[in-house]
Design an enzyme around this catalytic site. Sequence first.
Site, short mmCIF file in Angstrom:
data_model
loop_
_atom_site.label_atom_id
_atom_site.label_comp_id
_atom_site.label_asym_id
_atom_site.label_seq_id
_atom_site.Cartn_x
_atom_site.Cartn_y
_atom_site.Cartn_z
N ASP A 1 36.37 45.68 45.64
CA ASP A 1 37.50 45.75 44.92
C ASP A 1 37.56 46.84 44.07
O ASP A 1 37.49 48.00 44.66
CB ASP A 1 36.68 44.94 43.17
N SER A 2 39.12 46.99 43.96
CA SER A 2 39.71 48.17 43.39
C SER A 2 38.65 48.47 42.65
O SER A 2 38.99 50.25 41.74
CB SER A 2 40.66 47.41 42.91
N CYS B 1 38.41 40.60 45.29
CA CYS B 1 39.58 41.23 44.62
C CYS B 1 40.86 39.95 44.42
O CYS B 1 41.74 39.70 45.63
CB CYS B 1 40.48 42.35 44.31
N GLU C 1 38.05 49.21 33.30
CA GLU C 1 37.33 50.19 34.16
C GLU C 1 36.67 51.23 33.00
O GLU C 1 35.90 51.95 33.07
CB GLU C 1 38.33 50.49 34.63
N CYS D 1 42.43 37.43 38.43
CA CYS D 1 41.76 38.85 38.36
C CYS D 1 40.13 38.94 38.18
O CYS D 1 39.96 38.30 37.04
CB CYS D 1 42.45 40.00 37.23
N HIS E 1 38.62 41.57 37.60
CA HIS E 1 38.33 42.22 36.47
C HIS E 1 38.00 40.82 35.30
O HIS E 1 37.55 41.35 33.72
CB HIS E 1 39.04 43.08 35.76
N1 DGL Z 1 40.16 42.87 40.39
C1 DGL Z 1 41.07 43.02 40.97
C2 DGL Z 1 41.69 41.28 40.89
O1 DGL Z 1 40.78 40.86 41.15
C3 DGL Z 1 41.67 44.35 39.89
C4 DGL Z 1 43.10 44.67 40.08
C5 DGL Z 1 43.66 45.76 40.33
O2 DGL Z 1 43.24 46.60 39.94
O3 DGL Z 1 44.59 46.26 39.40
O4 DGL Z 1 43.40 41.38 41.19
#
Ligand code: DGL
Length: 268
Positions: A13-14, A76, A155, A187, A189
Amino acid sequence: MKEFSDLPIGIIDSGVGGLTVMDELLNRMPNEQFLYIGDDARCPYGNRSPQEVVKFTQELISALNEFGVKMVVIACNTATAFALEHVQPMFNFPIIGVIEPGARTAVKKSVSKQIVVLGTSGTVKSQAYDHAILALSPDACVHGLACPEFVPIVERGVYKLAEADQVVEKTLAPLSSETFDAVILGCTHFPLLSHFIRKHLPAETELITSGSATADTAIHILDELQLHREASTKRISTFYTTGNPAHFALIVKDWLHIADPVVEKLVL
Ligand code: DGL
């Protein structure tokens, strides 16, 4: 010699968002080991160009490939929307994303087929959910809402504070004039904000996450390839972040209830 089936499943993931998918995978696949990489140093991905997201995704999966994995879950949505089809042919193990599983769950749970997708700007612009939902239910009506302030809140680890509540309320305000019965947290997150998201939506709304259906897909692939791990030894989960390991560990403890997670710094 280590069997291929003994290798861990890689998750990327990011940042910390993919932990919400990992939570489901841990519960549903009790014999499997997991290796997670969060690219917190370059998070968010949601307002980056598709080319950048493809490049970063490829780098993370290459790192997993060096460690040794038998499958990769792109936990992600932004990376799934922009990079899944690019990276699938590049590696010798199955790679799955979270959008088709999320769309499948929404189509199953929505009665009116009026579905809202909350996502990053990139995911909403890509219309990846619209395509996945309409492929399953051509009469559905999909409405995307970009929520660019949600990922930074998660985050920073302030997802339980009043500040988060206010941002969620403000961001979801445009939905008050819409008709829908299901909202996809598009998303990974966003499930960390689900208590506030639920608070600011009509009570009967179905909140859809993709973790459980992603676990179904992963289990199905391991079944087909006969790659399930035999539970001869205790499983270990390993975490890497390109950001701050101590901060990452706090969110792992809170979300996955792992008492003393080992989080290492990854330099790409
Ligand atoms: N968890 C990522 C997603 O599902 C976050 C994306 C991001 O870093 O903006 O899109």
